[in-house]
Motif scaffolding. Structure first.
Motif, PDB file in Angstrom:
ATOM      1  N   ARG A 170      46.325 -41.594   0.172  1.00 53.61           N
ATOM      2  CA  ARG A 170      47.237 -40.661  -0.470  1.00 53.61           C
ATOM      3  C   ARG A 170      47.898 -39.678   0.495  1.00 53.61           C
ATOM      4  O   ARG A 170      49.051 -39.300   0.314  1.00 53.61           O
ATOM      5  CB  ARG A 170      46.470 -39.830  -1.517  1.00 53.61           C
ATOM      6  N   ALA A 205      51.132 -43.989  -3.990  1.00 51.15           N
ATOM      7  CA  ALA A 205      49.829 -44.156  -4.638  1.00 51.15           C
ATOM      8  C   ALA A 205      49.676 -45.586  -5.124  1.00 51.15           C
ATOM      9  O   ALA A 205      50.656 -46.321  -5.253  1.00 51.15           O
ATOM     10  CB  ALA A 205      49.706 -43.195  -5.822  1.00 51.15           C
ATOM     11  N   ASN A 206      48.464 -45.945  -5.403  1.00 50.66           N
ATOM     12  CA  ASN A 206      48.169 -47.257  -5.981  1.00 50.66           C
ATOM     13  C   ASN A 206      48.776 -47.360  -7.384  1.00 50.66           C
ATOM     14  O   ASN A 206      48.746 -46.395  -8.153  1.00 50.66           O
ATOM     15  CB  ASN A 206      46.649 -47.411  -6.032  1.00 50.66           C
ATOM     16  N   ASP A 209      46.544 -46.448 -10.381  1.00 47.05           N
ATOM     17  CA  ASP A 209      46.359 -44.996 -10.494  1.00 47.05           C
ATOM     18  C   ASP A 209      47.571 -44.363 -11.179  1.00 47.05           C
ATOM     19  O   ASP A 209      47.442 -43.430 -11.977  1.00 47.05           O
ATOM     20  CB  ASP A 209      46.171 -44.364  -9.112  1.00 47.05           C
ATOM     21  N   GLY A 239      42.783 -47.561 -12.725  1.00 44.29           N
ATOM     22  CA  GLY A 239      43.087 -46.152 -12.451  1.00 44.29           C
ATOM     23  C   GLY A 239      42.227 -45.333 -13.398  1.00 44.29           C
ATOM     24  O   GLY A 239      42.123 -45.649 -14.583  1.00 44.29           O
ATOM     25  N   PRO A 246      42.987 -37.232 -11.965  1.00 47.43           N
ATOM     26  CA  PRO A 246      42.815 -38.563 -11.388  1.00 47.43           C
ATOM     27  C   PRO A 246      41.564 -38.614 -10.515  1.00 47.43           C
ATOM     28  O   PRO A 246      41.315 -37.684  -9.752  1.00 47.43           O
ATOM     29  CB  PRO A 246      44.052 -38.748 -10.501  1.00 47.43           C
ATOM     30  N   LEU A 248      40.168 -40.273  -7.510  1.00 48.24           N
ATOM     31  CA  LEU A 248      40.759 -41.063  -6.425  1.00 48.24           C
ATOM     32  C   LEU A 248      39.765 -41.445  -5.350  1.00 48.24           C
ATOM     33  O   LEU A 248      40.064 -42.261  -4.490  1.00 48.24           O
ATOM     34  CB  LEU A 248      41.887 -40.256  -5.772  1.00 48.24           C
ATOM     35  N   GLY A 255      38.754 -47.190  -7.473  1.00 46.40           N
ATOM     36  CA  GLY A 255      39.391 -47.944  -8.551  1.00 46.40           C
ATOM     37  C   GLY A 255      39.636 -49.410  -8.229  1.00 46.40           C
ATOM     38  O   GLY A 255      40.283 -50.108  -8.997  1.00 46.40           O
TER      39      GLY A 255
END
Ligand SMILES: [Zn+2]
Length: 424
Positions: A170, A205-206, A209, A239, A246, A248, A255
């Motif tokens: 991130r 970000a993924n 997520d 996510g 969130p 993370l 995740g």
């Protein structure tokens, strides 16, 4: 009064000043976030929902108005007698963002104004695994340019958010591994910033997520504090929202539920291991069970399965149930670990939901312990395939919402002059 007394009082005043400033920033953020998510709101509704008194609310609205982020205007006519009370709404152009989604089968871009007004969005399907990171960021810039050029002349581009299907750090948008894109160690955030000519950074970000963030803020999980979003694309991602935030992990890699072991005697996964959740419940498994050749990988699998399922094809329906059962078993594991209130199925699971719901519920009941199993609801995504893109926009808004006074008016990109535009 001694020197020490003076200096300690000075220190106390300073720390009081800092605390007051922090409180004000927190209150500004709370009010702006409420209007951003709930839409036009009256002052009395704001007071009721934030717990702040009316004079503080008036003060904060004044400041947000001065920053160009909100404006007040006439409300809808009330059902009772009297004039409708004025409402506060966001000024979308006061903070607009560019959202980007890099998925396995397509790239998508959208321009969104504060409050969630989508100015424009575009998705381009792409064949799988054929594009280098450099080609991809160039394509993103080509798609984004006309959308950015069409934003209102007075807009402030407050941020750029991007979702990618892979392990993403991130802090700087570095993608360590995106097996289904065939990417490894890609400084995606920096590459996008350069290609788009930005002066600020891109928040990367993924995509799962971001799906979770989108469903929590604007979808089926609105206000549900403990939520898990499962994305089914070429792979499976999860996510997690915990207590409204969130989850993370320490660097943003949490995740990766798709690569947890679910069947030791199962199939080989793209990550190199055997029996991962995604090799048993992902798209490859669906194709395998349905008898669709692997060369169909991509949009073809889902389209073919949906067509056959809608026609009542027995083998296809059994295949979906089998995948649904494995999906449910994995969800049961997650329910035991995270105790969510809601599990949202996104990606291709959203499209297949009517066909796999029963098998998923049955599978999750087999694995989940009674107590956490009873509180966890399983639902289809509200936002469908756009969830990660909407999440990317929400991610890009987070800076201006967290600190409206510090971030308002700062564009992450130098806007071309109006003369330049008309001349070209
Ligand atoms: Zn794996």
């Amino acid at each position: 009064m001694s020197r020490t007394e003076i200096s300690s009082r000075d220190g106390l005043n300073r720390s009081r000043g800092v605390a007051t400033e922090e409180l004000r920033r927190h209150n500004l953020a709370t009010v702006l976030e409420h209007i951003h998510l709930s839409g036009p709101t009256s002052r009395s509704e704001l007071a009721a929902s934030t717990g702040l008194n009316r004079s503080t609310i008036a003060d904060l609205i004044g400041e947000l108005g001065g920053l160009g982020l909100v404006e007040e205007g006439p409300g809808m006519a009330a059902s009772g007698p009297g004039r409708p009370s004025p409402v506060v709404r966001t000024r979308p152009q006061g903070a607009a963002v560019l959202a980007i989604e890099l998925s396995v089968d397509s790239i998508a871009v959208a321009t969104v104004g504060l409050g969630g007004l989508v100015y424009d969005q575009f998705r381009e399907p792409r064949p799988r695994g054929r594009f280098s990171p450099q080609e991809t960021v160039q394509d993103v810039a080509k798609l984004a340019e006309p959308l950015l050029a069409a934003l209102p002349a007075s807009h402030v581009l407050a941020g750029v958010g991007a979702g990618v299907t892979g392990l993403t750090r991130r802090s700087d948008g570095f993608v360590h591994l995106a097996p289904n894109l065939g990417w490894r160690n890609v400084p995606l955030g920096a590459m996008l910033a350069t290609e788009l000519g930005l002066t600020g950074q891109v928040d990367v970000a993924n995509e799962a997520d971001l799906g979770a963030l989108a469903e929590y803020r604007r979808g089926v999980g609105s206000g549900v504090g403990h939520l898990i979003y499962i994305s089914g694309e070429a792979g499976i991602g999860a996510g997690i929202i915990q207590d409204g935030k969130p989850m993370l992990g320490s660097t943003g890699y949490a995740g990766e539920a798709g690569h947890t072991l679910i069947n030791p005697g199962g199939h080989k996964c793209r990550c190199g291991a055997v029996g991962c959740w995604e090799s048993e419940a992902g798209e490859a498994a669906l194709a395998r069970h349905a008898g669709i050749p692997v060369t169909f990988a991509g949009l073809g699998v889902l389209d073919t399965v949906l067509t056959r399922a809608n026609a009542g094809d027995r083998r296809t329906l059994v295949a979906i149930s089998e995948v649904g059962r494995w999906l449910g078993l994995g969800i049961g594991n997650l329910i035991n670990v995270f105790n969510p209130e809601l599990v949202v199925l996104g990606g291709f699971y959203h499209a297949l939901f009517p066909f796999l719901e029963a098998a998923v519920i049955e599978g999750s009941r087999l694995r989940a312990l009674d107590a956490p199993g009873k509180v966890a609801r399983i639902a289809s995504s509200d936002l469908g395939s756009d969830a990660p893109l909407i999440g990317a926009a929400e991610l890009a808004f987070s800076g201006v919402i967290a600190d409206p006074a510090g971030a308002a008016g700062h564009s992450v990109r130098i806007q071309p002059s109006v003369e330049g535009k008309s001349g070209g």
